[in-house]
Scaffold this motif. Structure first.
Motif, PDB file in Angstrom:
ATOM      1  N   VAL A   1      -4.125  -2.619  -2.320  1.00 39.16           N
ATOM      2  CA  VAL A   1      -5.243  -2.584  -1.376  1.00 39.16           C
ATOM      3  C   VAL A   1      -5.857  -1.179  -1.336  1.00 39.16           C
ATOM      4  O   VAL A   1      -7.086  -1.027  -1.404  1.00 39.16           O
ATOM      5  CB  VAL A   1      -4.781  -3.024   0.038  1.00 39.16           C
ATOM      6  CG1 VAL A   1      -5.901  -2.860   1.049  1.00 39.16           C
ATOM      7  CG2 VAL A   1      -4.321  -4.473  -0.003  1.00 39.16           C
ATOM      8  N   SER A   2      -4.979  -0.145  -1.298  1.00 40.57           N
ATOM      9  CA  SER A   2      -5.523   1.223  -1.253  1.00 40.57           C
ATOM     10  C   SER A   2      -6.328   1.520  -2.510  1.00 40.57           C
ATOM     11  O   SER A   2      -7.417   2.089  -2.433  1.00 40.57           O
ATOM     12  CB  SER A   2      -4.416   2.272  -1.145  1.00 40.57           C
ATOM     13  OG  SER A   2      -3.342   1.786  -0.455  1.00 40.57           O
ATOM     14  N   ILE A   3      -5.777   1.117  -3.656  1.00 38.58           N
ATOM     15  CA  ILE A   3      -6.501   1.395  -4.905  1.00 38.58           C
ATOM     16  C   ILE A   3      -7.832   0.665  -4.909  1.00 38.58           C
ATOM     17  O   ILE A   3      -8.845   1.191  -5.360  1.00 38.58           O
ATOM     18  CB  ILE A   3      -5.655   0.982  -6.136  1.00 38.58           C
ATOM     19  CG1 ILE A   3      -4.374   1.792  -6.211  1.00 38.58           C
ATOM     20  CG2 ILE A   3      -6.457   1.099  -7.432  1.00 38.58           C
ATOM     21  CD1 ILE A   3      -4.541   3.286  -6.382  1.00 38.58           C
ATOM     22  N   TYR A   4      -7.835  -0.559  -4.342  1.00 40.58           N
ATOM     23  CA  TYR A   4      -9.086  -1.309  -4.294  1.00 40.58           C
ATOM     24  C   TYR A   4     -10.145  -0.532  -3.511  1.00 40.58           C
ATOM     25  O   TYR A   4     -11.278  -0.384  -3.962  1.00 40.58           O
ATOM     26  CB  TYR A   4      -8.865  -2.687  -3.682  1.00 40.58           C
ATOM     27  CG  TYR A   4     -10.148  -3.366  -3.305  1.00 40.58           C
ATOM     28  CD1 TYR A   4     -11.055  -3.754  -4.300  1.00 40.58           C
ATOM     29  CD2 TYR A   4     -10.491  -3.578  -1.983  1.00 40.58           C
ATOM     30  CE1 TYR A   4     -12.257  -4.340  -3.978  1.00 40.58           C
ATOM     31  CE2 TYR A   4     -11.697  -4.165  -1.646  1.00 40.58           C
ATOM     32  CZ  TYR A   4     -12.576  -4.542  -2.647  1.00 40.58           C
ATOM     33  OH  TYR A   4     -13.778  -5.111  -2.319  1.00 40.58           O
ATOM     34  N   TYR A   5      -9.712  -0.003  -2.321  1.00 39.30           N
ATOM     35  CA  TYR A   5     -10.686   0.745  -1.517  1.00 39.30           C
ATOM     36  C   TYR A   5     -11.158   1.993  -2.237  1.00 39.30           C
ATOM     37  O   TYR A   5     -12.348   2.282  -2.279  1.00 39.30           O
ATOM     38  CB  TYR A   5     -10.111   1.078  -0.136  1.00 39.30           C
ATOM     39  CG  TYR A   5     -10.243  -0.097   0.787  1.00 39.30           C
ATOM     40  CD1 TYR A   5     -11.507  -0.528   1.196  1.00 39.30           C
ATOM     41  CD2 TYR A   5      -9.128  -0.810   1.212  1.00 39.30           C
ATOM     42  CE1 TYR A   5     -11.644  -1.640   2.002  1.00 39.30           C
ATOM     43  CE2 TYR A   5      -9.264  -1.932   2.017  1.00 39.30           C
ATOM     44  CZ  TYR A   5     -10.534  -2.338   2.413  1.00 39.30           C
ATOM     45  OH  TYR A   5     -10.683  -3.440   3.201  1.00 39.30           O
ATOM     46  N   VAL A   6     -10.203   2.705  -2.814  1.00 35.52           N
ATOM     47  CA  VAL A   6     -10.594   3.938  -3.510  1.00 35.52           C
ATOM     48  C   VAL A   6     -11.509   3.601  -4.692  1.00 35.52           C
ATOM     49  O   VAL A   6     -12.547   4.240  -4.884  1.00 35.52           O
ATOM     50  CB  VAL A   6      -9.351   4.723  -3.982  1.00 35.52           C
ATOM     51  CG1 VAL A   6      -9.768   5.954  -4.760  1.00 35.52           C
ATOM     52  CG2 VAL A   6      -8.500   5.138  -2.802  1.00 35.52           C
ATOM     53  N   SER A   7     -11.165   2.529  -5.459  1.00 31.62           N
ATOM     54  CA  SER A   7     -12.039   2.263  -6.603  1.00 31.62           C
ATOM     55  C   SER A   7     -13.403   1.740  -6.178  1.00 31.62           C
ATOM     56  O   SER A   7     -14.382   1.970  -6.887  1.00 31.62           O
ATOM     57  CB  SER A   7     -11.421   1.350  -7.671  1.00 31.62           C
ATOM     58  OG  SER A   7     -10.441   0.553  -7.158  1.00 31.62           O
ATOM     59  N   SER A   8     -13.494   1.055  -5.007  1.00 32.02           N
ATOM     60  CA  SER A   8     -14.832   0.641  -4.555  1.00 32.02           C
ATOM     61  C   SER A   8     -15.681   1.867  -4.268  1.00 32.02           C
ATOM     62  O   SER A   8     -16.855   1.911  -4.626  1.00 32.02           O
ATOM     63  CB  SER A   8     -14.777  -0.178  -3.273  1.00 32.02           C
ATOM     64  OG  SER A   8     -13.780  -1.109  -3.337  1.00 32.02           O
TER      65      SER A   8
END
Ligand SMILES: Nc1ncnc2c1ncn2[C@@H]1O[C@H](COP(=O)(O)OP(=O)(O)OP(=O)(O)O)[C@@H](O)[C@H]1O
Ligand SMILES: [Mg+2]
Length: 595
Positions: free
Chosen positions: A189-196
């Motif tokens: 989830v964190s990576i998803y936010y950072v990559s968005s």
């Protein structure tokens, strides 16, 4: 995912390759999960043997035990090496199949879009910016490719690795498995936010870069105007301001990127920490061995990248969906000008405009208002009129670049809508007003409409269009590359090459749109001499601002504001003493005063 469904048919084309790719992914992961147990076995062996070692007194027995440990450890080391090599081999094959499929689909997709673009008609190109067309066929296709290649690959990889690794972990100890896996979804989830955030900022950067490109391109193509108006400093400032914006955007991206890796390592360390704490307790309880802890740490590290990839895959899929939506917007645009019939067309050359009305839909300009005229086979029609009176629109309509809203255009008595479109265009030789030439050799530009390049024909026709001598003075003669990649021709030279390109086709109907405007009078005479002879049996429509002494018009129409205000033979129009008479007398006056 609605738009991405469009790509399924492309994927299906390569289903066998993809299936083999999936097998390679499974094989690769199978060998990958064989590695951690080797470490466990090695560590357990070492710890048990070392305990024994302490209890043994005899130095010879001690030496034998040490030899045994070292030999067995070597065996495990070789096993690890072998599995790593096999894993690497299948990883190579996996990339070679799945990534190659994505490249092949990218290639198919780009060709399909290009083909579709070519089908679309003039009105589409009027309302669409070239930059937009370009970015959809390049950047958007690349983003879709990211989904088809790395996106799909990591997805399959994640699923297979997760199943295989978790099964192995579960067999060792279910509690420890649970603890080891807890932080991983948080990682996704964190990576998803950072990559968005990264994607959003990258898009802004890309847009800014496109802007910089456009500015640079405009400045360089208009450099002569820029210099002559002393505007260098203004543009330097403008460019520098935009570059500052680009720098600012890049910095903000760099800041988020800098955050990415520490965050990942932090969350992974958290998993490892849990394994060590919970694992230690399990060892104390005697449920697992020391080796299991090491084995688990390797599993956790192994699962890190696929779990990181989930966040990344989601953002790739979102971007691909947005890009595919943009691509589909154009792919769903249907050409309005379509050919309903096939088969050859034998054109005699009679052209009739029957009460034609035409309005440019995008600008709302009524370019033609109830235009009717008839040109018989072999006749020569002159179209004269002030600027923006609708002359070029007549040419475009005859070529069926667009269809009139009212009225009909007939060739040999048949509505051009009912004729084979490509045959219709083949039978018409058209020299447009803006004599566009391709960045290619002169010979290829002249023979553009021909199936083969016949040099003697090219030489003959350029001679007739009075440009042969000009070409001979160029460094590589007919092989000289013109345009952006080569030499710059004069306006008049370009017009004559464009004329040669139309004449070489030996068309049944010829339309010349103001094509001698940049040619001097002597050269004009030479060309007209040839045209008079070459066009004698052809239907020709000549749009002009000048009235040529050397070219006898059979008929003339005079346009004004889209309406025909005068029509008849030149003699009749002279008698009417209207616009035709006015420009003829003006021209004669100019010519007599310049002699
Ligand atoms: N692609 C287009 N989209 C919208 N409006 C157009 C387009 N092309 C021409 N027009 C408009 O249609 C009218 C007629 O244009 P057209 O090009 O036929 O004039 P023309 O007689 O050939 O002029 P010129 O002598 O300057 O070449 C003009 O008012 C022009 O602004
Ligand atoms: Mg025009």
């Amino acid at each position: 995912m609605k738009h991405l469904r469009y790509l399924n048919s492309f994927l299906l084309q390569y289903k066998w390759r993809l299936s083999i790719g999936v097998i390679f992914v499974i094989a690769q992961n199978y060998f990958r999960i064989l590695v951690p147990p080797q470490f466990r076995k090695a560590l357990d062996l070492a710890s048990i043997c070392l305990q024994d070692y302490k209890t043994i007194e005899d130095p010879e027995e001690k030496a034998i035990l040490l030899r045994y440990i070292s030999l067995t450890l070597w065996d495990y080391a070789w096993m690890v090496l072998l599995f790593a090599a096999l894993m690497g081999f299948f990883m190579f094959l996996m990339r070679k199949t799945i990534i190659v499929v994505s490249r092949l689909i990218e290639y198919d997709l780009r060709k399909k879009i290009f083909g579709h673009y070519e089908e679309l008609d003039g009105s589409f190109y009027n309302r669409t910016a070239t930059g937009d067309l370009m970015s959809r066929i390049t950047e958007d296709v690349s983003k879709v490719r990211m989904y088809l290649g790395p996106g799909l690959l990591y997805c399959i990889n994640l699923v297979t690795l997760f199943i295989l690794a978790v099964t192995s972990m579960y067999q060792v100890n279910p509690t420890l498995t649970l603890y080891a896996l807890i932080p991983l979804p948080i990682l996704s989830v964190s990576i998803y936010y950072v990559s968005s955030v990264i994607n959003k900022r990258s898009t802004i950067i890309q847009r800014q870069l496109a802007k910089l490109n456009t500015i640079a391109q405009e400045v360089f193509s208009g450099i002569r105007i820029l210099k002559s108006y002393n505007k260098e400093e203004n543009f330097r400032q403008f460019f520098s301001d935009e570059t500052d914006v680009y720098l600012e955007n890049s910095m903000s991206l760099a800041r988020v990127n800098a955050f990415f890796h520490p965050l990942m390592i932090l969350l992974v360390s958290f998993s490892v920490l849990l394994v060590v704490i919970v694992g230690g307790q399990e060892v104390a309880k005697g449920n697992i061995t020391h080796g299991n802890i090491a084995e688990f740490i390797i599993y956790v590290n192994m699962l890190t990248w696929p779990f990181t990839a989930i966040g990344w895959i989601v953002s790739i899929v979102q971007q691909a969906e947005a890009s595919q939506a943009r691509i589909m917007e154009f792919m769903n645009t249907k050409p309005t000008i379509v050919s309903t019939v096939t088969g050859a067309l034998d054109v005699q050359g009679e052209v009739v405009f029957d009460h034609v009305h035409f309005t440019y839909v995008d600008s709302g300009v009524k370019a033609l208002d109830d235009v009717s005229f008839k040109v018989k086979r072999g006749e020569n029609l002159g179209i004269i009129g002030r600027t923006a009176s609708g002359k070029s629109t007549i040419a475009s309509l005859l070529l069926r670049m667009m269809d009139p809203q009212e009225g009909a255009i007939l060739i040999d008595g048949k509505n051009i809508k009912d004729l084979n479109l490509s045959e219709l265009r083949k039978s018409i030789g058209y020299v447009p007003q803006d004599s566009f030439l391709f960045s290619d050799t002169i010979a290829n530009n002249v023979a553009f409409g021909e199936d083969t390049l016949e040099m003697d024909k090219v030489e003959f026709i350029t001679g007739k269009a009075a440009v042969y001598q000009d070409i001979l003075t160029l460094p590589e003669k007919f092989d000289t590359v013109i345009g952006e990649r080569g030499v710059t021709l004069s306006g008049g030279q370009k017009q004559r090459i464009a004329l040669s390109r139309a004449l070489i086709k030996e068309p049944d109907i010829i339309i010349l749109d103001d094509c001698l405007s940049a040619v001097d009078t002597t050269t004009e005479q030479t060309i007209l001499g040839y045209l008079e002879e070459a066009l004698s049996h052809k239907t020709s429509i000549i749009i002009t601002h000048r009235i040529y002494k050397h070219l006898e018009f059979d008929k003339v129409i005079v346009l004004d504001g889209g309406k025909i205000i005068e029509a008849g033979t030149p003699d009749e129009l002279i008698d009417q003493k209207g616009y035709f008479y006015e420009i003829l007398t003006k021209q004669l006056l100019e010519e007599s005063s310049s002699v």
